[in-house]
Design a protein around this motif. Structure first.
Motif, short mmCIF file in Angstrom:
data_model
loop_
_atom_site.label_atom_id
_atom_site.label_comp_id
_atom_site.label_asym_id
_atom_site.label_seq_id
_atom_site.Cartn_x
_atom_site.Cartn_y
_atom_site.Cartn_z
N UNK B 18 6.14 14.04 -6.03
CA UNK B 18 6.59 12.51 -6.49
C UNK B 18 6.16 11.88 -5.33
N UNK B 19 6.31 11.87 -4.19
CA UNK B 19 6.08 11.08 -2.85
C UNK B 19 4.61 10.73 -3.05
N UNK B 20 3.74 11.40 -3.41
CA UNK B 20 2.06 11.17 -3.47
C UNK B 20 1.81 10.23 -4.54
N UNK B 26 1.68 2.62 -5.42
CA UNK B 26 2.02 1.42 -4.23
C UNK B 26 0.28 0.98 -4.07
N UNK B 27 -0.52 1.91 -4.09
CA UNK B 27 -2.05 1.78 -3.90
C UNK B 27 -2.50 0.72 -4.97
N UNK B 28 -2.22 1.22 -5.97
CA UNK B 28 -2.66 0.57 -7.39
C UNK B 28 -2.17 -0.71 -7.61
N UNK B 29 -0.69 -0.87 -7.30
CA UNK B 29 0.12 -2.11 -7.60
C UNK B 29 -0.30 -3.24 -6.50
N UNK B 274 4.84 -6.17 2.31
CA UNK B 274 4.37 -6.55 1.06
C UNK B 274 3.68 -7.89 0.90
N UNK B 275 4.19 -8.82 1.79
CA UNK B 275 3.89 -10.07 1.81
C UNK B 275 2.43 -10.44 2.54
N UNK B 279 -1.54 -2.57 3.48
CA UNK B 279 -1.44 -1.59 2.52
C UNK B 279 -1.03 -0.28 3.23
N UNK B 280 -1.65 0.06 4.40
CA UNK B 280 -1.26 1.37 4.78
C UNK B 280 0.20 1.70 5.07
N UNK B 281 0.98 0.56 5.48
CA UNK B 281 2.20 0.45 5.82
C UNK B 281 3.18 0.69 4.33
N UNK B 282 2.67 -0.29 3.29
CA UNK B 282 3.26 -0.11 1.96
C UNK B 282 3.25 1.51 1.45
N UNK B 283 2.05 1.74 1.52
CA UNK B 283 1.53 3.45 0.99
C UNK B 283 2.59 4.46 1.77
#
Lengths: 515, 317
Positions: B18-20, B26-29, B274-275, B279-283
């Motif tokens: 689920x986490x993956x 997240x990456x896609x969005x 997010x702002x 990306x690495x932090x969001x993912x």
């Protein structure tokens, strides 16, 4: 019955315990260290890189540049104790200050300064310098330029060029530790929010009166207001202007303000059919009630701009220029004359193009959106339809890149380096400037003037050139200042001797003492 | 017990998957958002006014953002498999370090606020449940409705105004001392209490009217003794499930409270990431929070099994 009561008694005990816990905390508040100078501002210590957070390093006086600026605008020696320029105006010698040492105790040598400066010169903000070569001769750093560059010392005030010790950089080329030369050195960094500092006793200049200082980033404006009302910091930079009466009334801190060369400006895409005619831009500019906006939105009538820059930068403020006029009738007449009749909906149009635009503003400067909506109402009176679109700041360069920018409103400082020309060049001489003109034909004339200015070492000629540049900008309105900035600083009553620097390069903390 | 162990292993496997998936979403969005990612990163890094197309290009090059998205994603997945979540595009620090720092604050405040909320909600909920329709029930109901309808920031501002600005007992913002934790913890607790009081109250009411409670009373136990011996365990089942869910919601941060109190938690980190399109932090946050969420809900299930061992039979089966 007894058992029912027992449950209630237990619950009551739990409640009483919570209440006691609450009441027991007051004294913790007073447990703050009295001797620490607490400074807060909105900006976080996001990384150790001078290009990213060099302004915090410079303002908190952790790191220093070769040249520094005094609050009165005078350039003085920083790490360079003095400088000279050759007769052909191409070779600058910066003599490194003798006796200066880095925070790790190593001496500041010309080699170390050159190594640090070489890294900064690769950054975008320093690329305006036409560097030919940078060498070391004895105790001097020698910078040769390809063409004469009269404001080189001013550009070296740029925070991106703070001088760090060679030991600062890690193997990956990034700054691992900030080892600099300022009167304060870092003892600890807690996340992005808190930086602990101590006085650097081997500092070459005026030593701070306080032994310890703490920098705290408080990004949220309302939180800064609360902290100021509670008096929980000693100096808070950039408080929300509207909160000044509340902060003052609380009696813990007092808000001091100073007009600085930071401008809330609107810019047109002069290449669009509705803004290509200078008369239209002038008319729009004349329809804006700046005093009304400054009083109602900014609560400071004195912020209403009369020209691009305030008198805080005397060299770039021409008192003889006629001030921006507020004249709705005159604006309407100008638009009639330019051939923009009103349509059935009250909006003017010409050759099928409506006098309409979307103005992008920056959401994290909330006053810009309010100012924009005030302008929206005011421009209706001259038959212009304006919609205001707040967004993240990167939306403006993105719109310019995509070719969709029509109008923008932003905040811009003109003293990133203490010679305004360094900001005029990127903003008014290029086809596409992010925080300046867009597709403005007048840019070539300004460029000719700025080219001459940069190469000139004749003060009288430079004064004449400045006037000419300001006149063109004032006449042709590719960009117009709407309001100047009041730099607001909340100062705790125990703070003595604070000097506010209109250039915002240093907080001048060495002069502060705690009562 | 082997059955239980198998269920646990299965659930942990599911949690990882689920986490993956969450991190991949997240990456896609993030990449589907309009605007130039490198430009956003540049603006966040060097500041609004200094950002130029050249800065954006430099960052694009340096951070490898010019590579095809599938390559960027593949490399990220490969690194994650080796336990490396990458580096923040903003601070240059390892994502694990960033997450650990902010998560420690969120867990600290979250745990205190969450415990505090049950310290308040349990007695009130139980008292209300003992006398449905009584004065305590009506008062706690009014309190819960009021707190539920108040936005968290308003509760926070109210507490700040009273305790920090008027009484001057507590600091209005910060995170360095215990005193700094009190107001944010209470704000969080009050926002949780609004929903947990009714859950506890209903659980108590339901259990007290159950057949086995009547039986316990008939065999001669006092109401309180019957509740202690037979009620608590049964009433705890829905409450524990709900409390675990609430805690799971708390672990991904509480942006409003963190911003208001200048508290460096996960929520604040995520919003800023997010702002800035970091990306690495969001993912990384998606991965860690997704996993933590699943683990907390697994723990809640185990607690429920402990309270009600009948489920063990199903697990064994």
């Amino acid at each position: 019955m007894t058992n029912k009561l027992a449950v209630t008694r237990r619950s009551a005990l739990a409640l009483a315990a919570s209440a006691t816990a609450l009441a027991g905390f007051p004294n913790l508040v007073r447990a703050q260290e009295a001797a620490v100078l607490r400074v807060a501002s909105p900006w976080e210590w996001a990384s150790n890189e001078p290009t990213d957070t060099g302004y915090i390093m410079a303002r908190m006086q952790i790191a220093e540049t070769l040249v520094m600026v005094e609050p009165d605008g005078k350039l003085v020696g920083g790490i360079a104790e003095s400088w000279t320029v050759s007769a052909d105006k191409l070779t600058w010698r910066f003599k490194i200050r003798s006796g200066a040492v880095f925070h790790d105790g190593t001496p500041v040598t010309a080699e170390a300064a050159a190594a640090s400066l070489r890294r900064s010169l690769a950054g975008e903000s320093m690329q305006q310098i036409p560097v030919d070569q940078l060498t070391v001769e004895g105790d001097a750093l020698v910078l040769k330029t390809k063409t004469p560059f009269s404001h080189l010392p001013a550009v070296l005030v740029d925070y991106a060029s703070v001088i760090l010790a060679p030991a600062s950089w890690g193997a990956d080329g990034k700054v691992a530790r900030v080892i600099a030369t300022g009167p304060f050195r870092i003892t600890a960094i807690d996340g992005k929010t808190v930086v602990e500092l101590e006085r650097f006793d081997r500092y070459w200049g005026e030593k701070p009166k306080v032994a310890r200082a703490r920098y705290t980033a408080i990004a949220n404006g309302d939180t800064r207001t609360n902290v100021a009302i509670a008096g929980d910091q000693d100096i808070i930079f950039t408080t929300v202007p509207a909160a000044t009466p509340r902060i003052d009334a609380a009696g813990q801190m007092k808000v001091e303000s100073l007009t600085i060369p930071r401008v809330r400006a609107m810019a047109f895409n002069s290449g669009l059919p509705q803004f290509a005619d200078v008369r239209v831009r002038r008319a729009i500019n004349m329809a804006i009630d700046r005093r009304g906006i400054a009083s109602a939105v900014l609560r400071h009538p004195g912020s209403a701009a009369t020209q691009l820059l305030p008198a805080a930068v005397p060299a770039w403020h021409d008192a003889s220029l006629p001030a921006y006029a507020f004249d709705v009738a005159g604006a309407n007449a100008l638009l009639d004359q330019a051939g923009w009749p009103r349509g059935a909906d009250g909006v003017r149009a010409k050759d099928g193009v409506r006098l309409a635009a979307t103005m992008l503003t920056i959401a994290n400067r909330p006053e810009l959106t309010v100012m924009g909506t005030a302008m929206q109402a005011q421009l209706k009176a001259i038959g212009m339809e304006l919609s205001v679109e707040p967004g993240p700041s990167a939306a403006i360069p993105a719109a310019i890149q995509a070719g969709t920018m029509q109008m923008t409103m932003f905040a811009r400082t003109y003293v990133n380096v203490p010679e305004v020309i360094a900001t005029i060049i990127p903003d008014f001489t290029r086809e596409r400037s992010t925080w300046g003109t867009l597709n403005w034909p007048g840019r070539d004339r300004v460029k000719a003037l700025t080219d001459e200015y940069v190469q000139s070492f004749d003060d009288a000629r430079k004064t004449a050139l400045r006037r000419e540049i300001l006149k063109i900008i004032q006449d042709e309105v590719p960009v117009a200042a709407v309001a100047w900035f009041e730099h607001t600083v909340a100062v705790n009553k125990r703070v003595k001797g604070l000097v506010i620097d209109p250039f915002e390069t240093r907080y001048m903390l060495q002069k502060v003492s705690l009562g | 017990m082997n059955g239980v162990l198998r269920v646990i292993m299965l659930r942990i496997g599911q949690a990882l998957a689920t986490a993956a998936v969450l991190a991949s979403l997240c990456f896609v969005f993030v990449h589907a958002l309009p605007g130039d990612l490198a430009l956003r990163v540049a603006a966040a890094r060097v500041g609004d006014e200094r950002v130029t197309p050249e800065t954006a290009e430099r960052i694009r090059r340096e951070e490898g953002l010019d590579r095809p998205l599938i390559v960027q994603y593949g490399q990220w997945m490969g690194n994650v498999a080796q336990g490396d979540l990458g580096r923040s595009l903003l601070s240059g620090k390892p994502v694990t370090q960033e997450l650990a720092y902010h998560a420690s604050f969120t867990l600290q405040l979250g745990l205190i606020g969450w415990l505090l909320s049950y310290l308040i909600a349990l007695p009130l909920g139980i008292m209300a449940g003992f006398r449905p329709g009584g004065i305590v029930d009506r008062m706690t109901n009014a309190l819960a409705v009021t707190l539920a309808s108040l936005p968290t920031f308003l509760v926070g501002i109210g507490l700040i105004t009273l305790f920090a600005l008027t009484l001057r007992w507590l600091p209005p913002a910060g995170f360095r001392t215990g005193a700094h934790m009190v107001l944010p913890a209470f704000t969080l607790a009050l926002s949780l209490v609004a929903f947990s009081i009714p859950v506890i109250r209903n659980a108590v009411v339901e259990v007290r009217s159950a057949f086995f409670m009547t039986y316990a009373r008939v065999k001669g136990l006092t109401p309180a003794a019957a509740f202690r011996h037979h009620g608590v365990r049964n009433a705890a089942i829905p409450v524990v499930t709900y409390a675990a869910l609430q805690f799971a919601f708390v672990i991904d941060g509480f942006v409003v409270i963190e911003t208001l109190f200048n508290y460096p938690g996960l929520g604040e980190l995520l919003v800023k990431a997010l702002i800035a399109r970091d990306v690495p932090v969001i993912m990384g946050a998606g991965l860690v929070i997704g996993f933590a969420f699943a683990v907390v809900s697994l723990l809640a299930d185990l607690m429920r099994l402990w309270f009600d061992p009948r489920g063990l039979e199903e697990a064994r089966a």
